[in-house]
Write a protein that holds these residues in place. Structure first.
Motif, short mmCIF file in Angstrom:
data_model
loop_
_atom_site.label_atom_id
_atom_site.label_comp_id
_atom_site.label_asym_id
_atom_site.label_seq_id
_atom_site.Cartn_x
_atom_site.Cartn_y
_atom_site.Cartn_z
N ARG A 15 12.77 -5.56 -2.91
CA ARG A 15 11.67 -5.21 -3.81
C ARG A 15 12.21 -5.05 -5.24
NH1 ARG A 15 6.80 -0.86 -2.88
NH2 ARG A 15 6.04 -0.81 -5.03
N PRO A 40 3.38 -4.92 -4.77
CA PRO A 40 4.84 -5.01 -4.70
C PRO A 40 5.33 -6.44 -4.99
CG PRO A 40 4.01 -3.75 -2.84
CD PRO A 40 2.80 -4.33 -3.54
N ARG A 46 8.57 -8.91 -4.65
CA ARG A 46 9.83 -9.05 -3.90
C ARG A 46 10.53 -10.35 -4.28
NH1 ARG A 46 9.78 -5.27 0.11
NH2 ARG A 46 7.75 -4.38 0.67
N ASP A 51 1.72 -8.23 -0.91
CA ASP A 51 2.86 -8.34 -1.81
C ASP A 51 2.97 -9.75 -2.37
OD1 ASP A 51 4.05 -9.94 0.21
OD2 ASP A 51 5.06 -8.23 1.09
#
Length: 412
Positions: free
Chosen positions: A38, A46, A48, A116
């Motif tokens: 992350r 998020p 990544r 994400d």
């Protein structure tokens, strides 16, 4: 992309994904890529990065610094080319982030959950839920390529302007021109009508709008994605045989498109077969459970050794579901820690489990499944666990469907 490889994909696991080169996807995607870390957040989602990204940056930096810049602006010190190459590669990675951010931001505006955004070797991937309407699916899919095209046009314009200035501005001009063409290629490539590329998502949305049937649209688009993927892999192989290294990347991308499109086609078939079936028609009841306040050693002695299942739902003091613990997870706890740790401390909490009400459509409930808990859906009514749906239950429904007998009246 939105989904996997740039594009998008939705699947039984968690909705859509975008992947190769940049995009958004919806299909059977699953969990985040293994080996990713992350970095932070974009639009509250998020962000990544997969371990393959640094390799991609090195490849782009080398190509720009050792091949492109010396040709377009000869006679500069090697360190200038090296720094400019790294800067250009970093800017391209930033462009990929903006591409995926466009998918994520558009999805959130349309009230679609976004898990994400991940950068990886084939570009970017945005994992999200399934859009509720064809219009929402279209806007999410098209947002990424449009962002890339706008960035490409802006970079080209700035590069041309700096090129006119000349002198010290020549190196930045070449970098911006290279970045502009790269973004234009990214945007146009992602518009190819092949799931999971963004163009495939656009095609899915248009077919959904035209046919008024999401499953048929998904089947048609995924079939086209498989065909396109095979053609891409074949074209890449021909280029490779002719000595073009880029052919290897095209082969990998074509295989990726073929595999993901095939997975989405199977998922669309599953949705179609389970249409009209409720969760309570497929669930197993009653459910074998365990108390979440037990120590791991107590749980092993009193529950796990007697269980016929690889995972056991947990209940709290009030008899409400609190999560699922996998037996293999218990086996991984050191013996000296089993007497002090509570089983709930190593379990998957309820917030990360797939949960459905008895009257929810089974096909929609399957979209909530995640890799952390596997093919398990906890059926909760008025806060109490009343059943569970596993892969075996879904297979039984599919078998009934194939026999033409429907699914009504199935007991757990």
């Amino acid at each position: 992309m939105n989904g996997s490889a740039k594009g998008s994909a939705h699947g039984p696991a968690d909705g859509r994904t975008s992947g190769a080169a940049g995009g958004s996807a919806g299909g059977p995607a699953g969990g985040s890529l293994g080996g990713s870390i992350r970095l932070g957040q974009v639009v509250g989602v998020p962000l990544r990065m997969h371990w393959s990204v640094p390799l991609l940056v090195i490849l782009f930096a080398y190509g720009l610094g050792r091949r492109t810049l010396p040709v377009w602006s000869p006679g500069r010190p090697a360190v200038v080319y090296a720094v400019a190459g790294v800067a250009g590669a970093a800017l391209l990675m930033g462009s990929l982030v903006l591409h995926e951010t466009a998918h994520a931001a558009t999805a959130r505006r349309k009230e679609i959950s976004v898990e994400d955004v991940t950068l990886w070797a084939l570009g970017g991937m945005t994992r999200m839920g399934r859009p509720k309407t064809a219009a929402a699916a279209f806007l999410v899919a098209i947002s990424g390529p449009l962002t890339s095209l706008v960035l490409g046009g802006a970079a080209l314009g700035a590069g041309i302007g700096l090129h006119v200035v000349g002198g010290w501005a020549e190196i930045p001009a070449v970098v911006l021109l290279w970045l502009g063409w790269a973004n234009l290629f990214l945007g146009l490539f992602n518009l190819l009508p092949a799931v999971p590329l963004d163009g495939g998502r656009v095609l899915q949305a248009l077919l959904w709008w035209r046919m008024k049937d999401r499953d048929r649209a998904d089947l048609t688009a995924s079939r086209g994605g498989q065909i396109t993927g095979v053609l891409m892999a074949g074209a890449g192989w021909v280029l490779l045989l002719r000595g073009a290294p880029v052919g290897l990347w095209i082969v990998f991308l074509g295989l990726f498109v073929t595999v993901v499109a095939g997975t989405e086609r199977r998922h669309a078939g599953l949705h179609s077969a389970l249409r009209g079936i409720r969760v309570d028609e497929a669930m197993t009841a009653p459910v074998a459970t365990g108390a979440d306040w037990l120590t791991i050693q107590q749980f092993i002695d009193e529950v796990a050794v007697h269980s016929r299942h690889s995972a056991v739902p947990l209940l709290d003091f009030e008899g409400r579901p609190s999560g699922i613990v996998q037996i293999r997870r218990l086996a991984g706890v050191p013996a000296e820690a089993r007497a002090s740790l509570r089983v709930r401390e190593v379990a998957v909490p309820l917030s990360q489990c797939a949960v459905a009400a008895p009257d929810d459509p089974l096909a929609e409930a399957l979209d909530r499944v995640s890799l952390r808990t596997g093919m398990r859906i906890l059926v909760v009514d008025a806060g109490h666990l009343v059943g569970i749906v596993t892969g075996k239950d879904v297979s039984r429904m599919m078998q009934r469907h194939s026999l033409g007998g429907g699914a009504r009246g199935v007991d757990g």
